[in-house]
Write a protein that holds these residues in place. Sequence first.
Motif, PDB file in Angstrom:
ATOM      1  N   ASN A 169       0.823  -1.220   0.000  1.00 22.24           N
ATOM      2  CA  ASN A 169       0.000   0.000   0.000  1.00 22.24           C
ATOM      3  C   ASN A 169       0.855   1.268   0.000  1.00 22.24           C
ATOM      4  O   ASN A 169       0.406   2.323   0.432  1.00 22.24           O
ATOM      5  CB  ASN A 169      -0.946   0.056   1.204  1.00 22.24           C
ATOM      6  CG  ASN A 169      -1.710  -1.217   1.437  1.00 22.24           C
ATOM      7  OD1 ASN A 169      -1.739  -1.727   2.559  1.00 22.24           O
ATOM      8  ND2 ASN A 169      -2.337  -1.757   0.418  1.00 22.24           N
ATOM      9  N   TRP A 170       2.101   1.140  -0.456  1.00 21.79           N
ATOM     10  CA  TRP A 170       3.049   2.266  -0.429  1.00 21.79           C
ATOM     11  C   TRP A 170       3.163   2.861   0.977  1.00 21.79           C
ATOM     12  O   TRP A 170       3.419   4.047   1.159  1.00 21.79           O
ATOM     13  CB  TRP A 170       2.641   3.330  -1.437  1.00 21.79           C
ATOM     14  CG  TRP A 170       3.067   2.987  -2.853  1.00 21.79           C
ATOM     15  CD1 TRP A 170       2.678   1.908  -3.570  1.00 21.79           C
ATOM     16  CD2 TRP A 170       3.958   3.736  -3.692  1.00 21.79           C
ATOM     17  NE1 TRP A 170       3.272   1.922  -4.816  1.00 21.79           N
ATOM     18  CE2 TRP A 170       4.053   3.043  -4.916  1.00 21.79           C
ATOM     19  CE3 TRP A 170       4.661   4.925  -3.544  1.00 21.79           C
ATOM     20  CZ2 TRP A 170       4.847   3.481  -5.982  1.00 21.79           C
ATOM     21  CZ3 TRP A 170       5.447   5.370  -4.598  1.00 21.79           C
ATOM     22  CH2 TRP A 170       5.546   4.653  -5.796  1.00 21.79           C
ATOM     23  N   TYR A 172       0.793   3.302   3.179  1.00 20.44           N
ATOM     24  CA  TYR A 172      -0.367   4.029   3.678  1.00 20.44           C
ATOM     25  C   TYR A 172      -1.327   3.148   4.468  1.00 20.44           C
ATOM     26  O   TYR A 172      -2.191   3.650   5.190  1.00 20.44           O
ATOM     27  CB  TYR A 172      -1.112   4.704   2.526  1.00 20.44           C
ATOM     28  CG  TYR A 172      -0.306   5.793   1.861  1.00 20.44           C
ATOM     29  CD1 TYR A 172      -0.001   6.964   2.539  1.00 20.44           C
ATOM     30  CD2 TYR A 172       0.161   5.647   0.553  1.00 20.44           C
ATOM     31  CE1 TYR A 172       0.748   7.974   1.938  1.00 20.44           C
ATOM     32  CE2 TYR A 172       0.912   6.641  -0.057  1.00 20.44           C
ATOM     33  CZ  TYR A 172       1.203   7.803   0.640  1.00 20.44           C
ATOM     34  OH  TYR A 172       1.953   8.784   0.042  1.00 20.44           O
ATOM     35  N   ARG A 181      -1.525   8.892  -4.357  1.00 16.15           N
ATOM     36  CA  ARG A 181      -1.422   9.647  -3.096  1.00 16.15           C
ATOM     37  C   ARG A 181      -0.009  10.187  -2.921  1.00 16.15           C
ATOM     38  O   ARG A 181       0.175  11.343  -2.517  1.00 16.15           O
ATOM     39  CB  ARG A 181      -1.814   8.756  -1.922  1.00 16.15           C
ATOM     40  CG  ARG A 181      -1.794   9.478  -0.591  1.00 16.15           C
ATOM     41  CD  ARG A 181      -2.607   8.732   0.441  1.00 16.15           C
ATOM     42  NE  ARG A 181      -2.486   9.334   1.750  1.00 16.15           N
ATOM     43  CZ  ARG A 181      -3.146   8.908   2.826  1.00 16.15           C
ATOM     44  NH1 ARG A 181      -3.988   7.884   2.739  1.00 16.15           N
ATOM     45  NH2 ARG A 181      -2.985   9.493   3.994  1.00 16.15           N
ATOM     46  N   TRP A 182       0.987   9.365  -3.229  1.00 12.48           N
ATOM     47  CA  TRP A 182       2.370   9.808  -3.080  1.00 12.48           C
ATOM     48  C   TRP A 182       2.694  10.921  -4.076  1.00 12.48           C
ATOM     49  O   TRP A 182       3.381  11.891  -3.741  1.00 12.48           O
ATOM     50  CB  TRP A 182       3.322   8.627  -3.256  1.00 12.48           C
ATOM     51  CG  TRP A 182       4.722   8.907  -2.815  1.00 12.48           C
ATOM     52  CD1 TRP A 182       5.162   9.056  -1.525  1.00 12.48           C
ATOM     53  CD2 TRP A 182       5.859   9.095  -3.652  1.00 12.48           C
ATOM     54  NE1 TRP A 182       6.518   9.313  -1.514  1.00 12.48           N
ATOM     55  CE2 TRP A 182       6.975   9.343  -2.802  1.00 12.48           C
ATOM     56  CE3 TRP A 182       6.061   9.062  -5.028  1.00 12.48           C
ATOM     57  CZ2 TRP A 182       8.260   9.560  -3.290  1.00 12.48           C
ATOM     58  CZ3 TRP A 182       7.346   9.285  -5.520  1.00 12.48           C
ATOM     59  CH2 TRP A 182       8.420   9.529  -4.666  1.00 12.48           C
ATOM     60  N   GLU A 185       1.147  14.128  -2.793  1.00  9.89           N
ATOM     61  CA  GLU A 185       1.909  14.685  -1.678  1.00  9.89           C
ATOM     62  C   GLU A 185       3.156  15.430  -2.143  1.00  9.89           C
ATOM     63  O   GLU A 185       3.583  16.406  -1.514  1.00  9.89           O
ATOM     64  CB  GLU A 185       2.324  13.572  -0.710  1.00  9.89           C
ATOM     65  CG  GLU A 185       1.192  12.975   0.098  1.00  9.89           C
ATOM     66  CD  GLU A 185       1.639  11.835   0.976  1.00  9.89           C
ATOM     67  OE1 GLU A 185       0.812  11.348   1.771  1.00  9.89           O
ATOM     68  OE2 GLU A 185       2.822  11.411   0.859  1.00  9.89           O
TER      69      GLU A 185
END
Length: 201
Positions: A169-170, A172, A181-182, A185
């Motif tokens: 989930n990288w 998360y 999401r990354w 950010e």
Amino acid sequence: MSVFAKAANGITAALQKEDIIGDLFPTRAISSTFVPEGSLLVDYTTPNTTVSLGNILPTETTQDVPTFFYKPFDTVDTSSLYTLVMTDPDAPSRTDKKYSEYCHYVVTDIKFSNANEGGKIVPGKDNVELHSYIGPGPPKGTGLHRYIFLLLKQDPNVKQFSDIKERFNWGYGIPGVGIERWANENNLTLITSNYFLAENK
């Protein structure tokens, strides 16, 4: 239609075929507007093991870090830095996202010196390897996995990347979450993509 326009359309069609952009960037409004700016060439050391927009490759031939070359359709911004990632949105399977996305590879601060030619991406040479390469390891019987390479343009105002604490989930801890999401950010902009399919029958 120019040769470059045809090439861009070919990449877009291949990504749409496997819903790559839609799955990786579900909340960004780029699924219908994304236009690749060049080709990302990916070659493994095993002969005849080249990533070709959705071809099926044996997992045993894709365990070592491949070589990368970016070829722009027009010119590449040589004043900017770029990030290369590999992610698997099908962990442990395409219908079960509890480990998805799985972060396979992250290299940041890539610089191209030739605006017209792009260039070879050499991990560890004048760039930062945030996560070392891990080859495909799909669980047995989980069908074809999409192993996706993305080249993204960095924001010069972002000096420190957010940490990727875990591969699953990288980091998360949320199923189906990863590169979008990354990228949000760190204000990364998608430039192009390539991918292959692999499975463990």
